[in-house]
Motif scaffolding. Sequence first.
Motif, PDB file in Angstrom:
ATOM      1  N   HIS A  14       0.837  -1.209   0.000  1.00  0.00           N
ATOM      2  CA  HIS A  14       0.000   0.000   0.000  1.00  0.00           C
ATOM      3  C   HIS A  14       0.868   1.254   0.000  1.00  0.00           C
ATOM      4  CE1 HIS A  14      -3.629  -2.381   0.679  1.00  0.00           C
ATOM      5  NE2 HIS A  14      -2.953  -3.051   1.589  1.00  0.00           N
ATOM      6  N   THR A  15       2.001   1.196  -0.684  1.00  0.00           N
ATOM      7  CA  THR A  15       2.905   2.335  -0.755  1.00  0.00           C
ATOM      8  C   THR A  15       2.360   3.400  -1.705  1.00  0.00           C
ATOM      9  OG1 THR A  15       4.161   1.397  -2.598  1.00  0.00           O
ATOM     10  CG2 THR A  15       4.872   0.792  -0.355  1.00  0.00           C
ATOM     11  N   ASP A  16       2.949   4.591  -1.638  1.00  0.00           N
ATOM     12  CA  ASP A  16       2.568   5.647  -2.584  1.00  0.00           C
ATOM     13  C   ASP A  16       2.859   5.218  -4.020  1.00  0.00           C
ATOM     14  OD1 ASP A  16       1.738   7.277  -0.502  1.00  0.00           O
ATOM     15  OD2 ASP A  16       3.643   8.359  -0.365  1.00  0.00           O
ATOM     16  N   ALA A  17       3.983   4.511  -4.207  1.00  0.00           N
ATOM     17  CA  ALA A  17       4.330   4.047  -5.557  1.00  0.00           C
ATOM     18  C   ALA A  17       3.297   3.051  -6.078  1.00  0.00           C
ATOM     19  CB  ALA A  17       5.724   3.414  -5.549  1.00  0.00           C
ATOM     20  N   GLU A  18       2.808   2.171  -5.204  1.00  0.00           N
ATOM     21  CA  GLU A  18       1.785   1.220  -5.625  1.00  0.00           C
ATOM     22  C   GLU A  18       0.479   1.932  -5.949  1.00  0.00           C
ATOM     23  OE1 GLU A  18      -0.649  -2.122  -6.422  1.00  0.00           O
ATOM     24  OE2 GLU A  18       1.439  -1.578  -6.773  1.00  0.00           O
ATOM     25  N   HIS A  19       0.135   2.949  -5.166  1.00  0.00           N
ATOM     26  CA  HIS A  19      -1.070   3.718  -5.485  1.00  0.00           C
ATOM     27  C   HIS A  19      -0.957   4.350  -6.872  1.00  0.00           C
ATOM     28  CE1 HIS A  19      -2.442   4.254  -1.016  1.00  0.00           C
ATOM     29  NE2 HIS A  19      -2.660   3.045  -1.494  1.00  0.00           N
ATOM     30  N   ARG A  21       0.899   3.271  -9.305  1.00  0.00           N
ATOM     31  CA  ARG A  21       0.826   2.179 -10.280  1.00  0.00           C
ATOM     32  C   ARG A  21      -0.628   1.806 -10.559  1.00  0.00           C
ATOM     33  NH1 ARG A  21       0.121  -3.103 -11.214  1.00  0.00           N
ATOM     34  NH2 ARG A  21      -0.845  -3.316  -9.166  1.00  0.00           N
ATOM     35  N   LEU A  22      -1.436   1.730  -9.494  1.00  0.00           N
ATOM     36  CA  LEU A  22      -2.844   1.394  -9.657  1.00  0.00           C
ATOM     37  C   LEU A  22      -3.595   2.450 -10.462  1.00  0.00           C
ATOM     38  CD1 LEU A  22      -3.700   0.057  -6.079  1.00  0.00           C
ATOM     39  CD2 LEU A  22      -3.646  -1.275  -8.198  1.00  0.00           C
ATOM     40  N   ILE A  23      -3.273   3.712 -10.222  1.00  0.00           N
ATOM     41  CA  ILE A  23      -3.934   4.790 -10.957  1.00  0.00           C
ATOM     42  C   ILE A  23      -3.579   4.712 -12.443  1.00  0.00           C
ATOM     43  CG2 ILE A  23      -4.005   7.303 -11.272  1.00  0.00           C
ATOM     44  CD1 ILE A  23      -3.652   7.502  -8.183  1.00  0.00           C
ATOM     45  N   GLY A  24      -2.301   4.457 -12.737  1.00  0.00           N
ATOM     46  CA  GLY A  24      -1.892   4.301 -14.133  1.00  0.00           C
ATOM     47  C   GLY A  24      -2.528   3.091 -14.781  1.00  0.00           C
ATOM     48  N   SER A  53     -12.503  -1.117  -3.135  1.00  0.00           N
ATOM     49  CA  SER A  53     -12.409   0.052  -4.005  1.00  0.00           C
ATOM     50  C   SER A  53     -10.991   0.551  -4.214  1.00  0.00           C
ATOM     51  CB  SER A  53     -13.263   1.186  -3.426  1.00  0.00           C
ATOM     52  OG  SER A  53     -13.302   2.286  -4.298  1.00  0.00           O
ATOM     53  N   GLY A  54     -10.038   0.191  -3.345  1.00  0.00           N
ATOM     54  CA  GLY A  54      -8.670   0.669  -3.520  1.00  0.00           C
ATOM     55  C   GLY A  54      -8.588   2.179  -3.464  1.00  0.00           C
ATOM     56  N   VAL A  55      -7.966   2.786  -4.472  1.00  0.00           N
ATOM     57  CA  VAL A  55      -7.812   4.245  -4.478  1.00  0.00           C
ATOM     58  C   VAL A  55      -8.929   4.936  -5.252  1.00  0.00           C
ATOM     59  CG1 VAL A  55      -5.341   4.258  -4.045  1.00  0.00           C
ATOM     60  CG2 VAL A  55      -6.168   4.069  -6.391  1.00  0.00           C
ATOM     61  N   GLY A  56     -10.013   4.224  -5.550  1.00  0.00           N
ATOM     62  CA  GLY A  56     -11.245   4.871  -5.990  1.00  0.00           C
ATOM     63  C   GLY A  56     -11.541   4.908  -7.475  1.00  0.00           C
ATOM     64  N   ASP A  57     -10.738   4.257  -8.293  1.00  0.00           N
ATOM     65  CA  ASP A  57     -10.957   4.378  -9.738  1.00  0.00           C
ATOM     66  C   ASP A  57     -12.264   3.740 -10.200  1.00  0.00           C
ATOM     67  OD1 ASP A  57      -8.468   5.664 -11.036  1.00  0.00           O
ATOM     68  OD2 ASP A  57      -7.636   4.259  -9.592  1.00  0.00           O
ATOM     69  N   VAL A  58     -12.579   2.545  -9.688  1.00  0.00           N
ATOM     70  CA  VAL A  58     -13.837   1.901 -10.076  1.00  0.00           C
ATOM     71  C   VAL A  58     -15.023   2.704  -9.562  1.00  0.00           C
ATOM     72  CG1 VAL A  58     -15.283  -0.148  -9.801  1.00  0.00           C
ATOM     73  CG2 VAL A  58     -12.847  -0.399 -10.272  1.00  0.00           C
ATOM     74  N   ASP A 220       6.796  -1.910 -13.327  1.00  0.00           N
ATOM     75  CA  ASP A 220       6.192  -1.286 -12.150  1.00  0.00           C
ATOM     76  C   ASP A 220       5.579  -2.329 -11.218  1.00  0.00           C
ATOM     77  OD1 ASP A 220       6.919   1.186 -13.130  1.00  0.00           O
ATOM     78  OD2 ASP A 220       4.948   1.650 -13.966  1.00  0.00           O
ATOM     79  N   THR A 221       4.931  -3.325 -11.803  1.00  0.00           N
ATOM     80  CA  THR A 221       4.333  -4.380 -11.000  1.00  0.00           C
ATOM     81  C   THR A 221       5.414  -5.189 -10.282  1.00  0.00           C
ATOM     82  OG1 THR A 221       2.466  -4.518 -12.533  1.00  0.00           O
ATOM     83  CG2 THR A 221       2.823  -6.403 -11.069  1.00  0.00           C
ATOM     84  N   LEU A 222       6.489  -5.460 -10.980  1.00  0.00           N
ATOM     85  CA  LEU A 222       7.613  -6.174 -10.373  1.00  0.00           C
ATOM     86  C   LEU A 222       8.191  -5.388  -9.202  1.00  0.00           C
ATOM     87  CD1 LEU A 222       9.086  -8.867 -11.048  1.00  0.00           C
ATOM     88  CD2 LEU A 222      10.784  -7.481 -12.258  1.00  0.00           C
ATOM     89  N   CYS A 223       8.296  -4.081  -9.351  1.00  0.00           N
ATOM     90  CA  CYS A 223       8.819  -3.246  -8.259  1.00  0.00           C
ATOM     91  C   CYS A 223       7.912  -3.305  -7.033  1.00  0.00           C
ATOM     92  CB  CYS A 223       8.973  -1.807  -8.739  1.00  0.00           C
ATOM     93  SG  CYS A 223      10.355  -1.564  -9.886  1.00  0.00           S
ATOM     94  N   SER A 224       6.598  -3.247  -7.224  1.00  0.00           N
ATOM     95  CA  SER A 224       5.678  -3.337  -6.094  1.00  0.00           C
ATOM     96  C   SER A 224       5.757  -4.700  -5.423  1.00  0.00           C
ATOM     97  CB  SER A 224       4.243  -3.064  -6.548  1.00  0.00           C
ATOM     98  OG  SER A 224       4.036  -1.689  -6.818  1.00  0.00           O
TER      99      SER A 224
END
Length: 273
Positions: A14-19, A21-24, A53-58, A220-224
Motif C-alpha cells: 500500500h505504498t505511494d508508488a503502488e497507489h 501504479r494502480l492509478i496508471g 475500491s482501492g484508491v477509488g478508480d472503479v 512497475d508491477t515487479l517493483c511493487s
Amino acid sequence: MTTRHRSADYPLGHTDAEHERLIGQAKRVGPITERFFREAGIGLGQRVLDLGSGVGDVAMLVARLVGPSGEVVAIERDPKSIGKARARVTEAGFHNVSFNESNVDEMTDEKPFDAAVGRFILMYLPDPVAVLRSISQVVRPGGVFVFQEPCWVPVLANFASLPLWFATASLIDKAMRASANHDMGTELYHTFVEAGLPAPDMRMELPMGKEPYLAQWYYDTLCSLRPRIHQLHLPVESLGSLDTLVQRLQAEVAASKTVACWFASVGAWCRKA
C-alpha cells in the motif's frame, strides 16, 4: 469447485508508488471495465456497491455511469487507500460516492443496492463464494452483479517466443499465486453459481501490441512485488538489472515477429433472481 486461498493479503503493498501504479493501470483498463459494466446493465440512477475500491478508480467510473441521481457506496479495508480515494473523488467533483472502511464480507445496509461490482478483488479473498453469497443479501431482486478478474494462462502462452517477457511474467505470476488466485477470471462462472447466483454471461479481453506501456507495467508491477519476491526467495536476479529491464523488454519484442500482451481480463455478470 472454486479454489480456496490462504489469505486476503494484498501482495503488492500500500505504498505511494503502488497507489500511483494502480492509478496508471486504471487508466488503461478503465475502457475494458466500462464495456463490461455497461453490457451488464450498470446505468443512470442506480445505487451501486463497489467491493474493494482501492484508491477509488472503479467508484469514480461507476459514479459517471449512474450519474448525479445515482449513488456509489465503496468498501475498502485499507485506511491509507481510502484517504487517497476520498481526496481523488473530491478533486474530481463527485458528490455521489461514499467510502466505508471495512472488509467486503462485513457489509450491512438497510437500503438495498441495484448492483454490486468489483475489479480485481475476488482474486484476493479466501472465500469469494461466501462473499458473493453475503453480498447478495443486500442486492435487490433483479439487481446486477458484475466482476472483472484476471487470467494469466493466455499471457504465459503468448510469451513462449519472448524469453525475457516470459521470465518477467512468470516471476510476477509465481509471486502473486502465493496469496492470490491469478486465474480468478476463469473461475467466475462456478463462483457465481456456487454463491447461488444465476449463471453469468462472460467476456475476456487481452490487450496486445508493442506499445511501451506494456513493458513499463510489468516493471512497475515487479517493483511493487519486490518485498514479496524476496520473502518467497524467488530468483529476481535472473532478470538482470531492473534498471534496464524496460529497455530490454522493448528491444526483445521490437526485434521479434510477434507482440507482447498485458494480462487478460475476464468480465462476468448476471441479474439476481
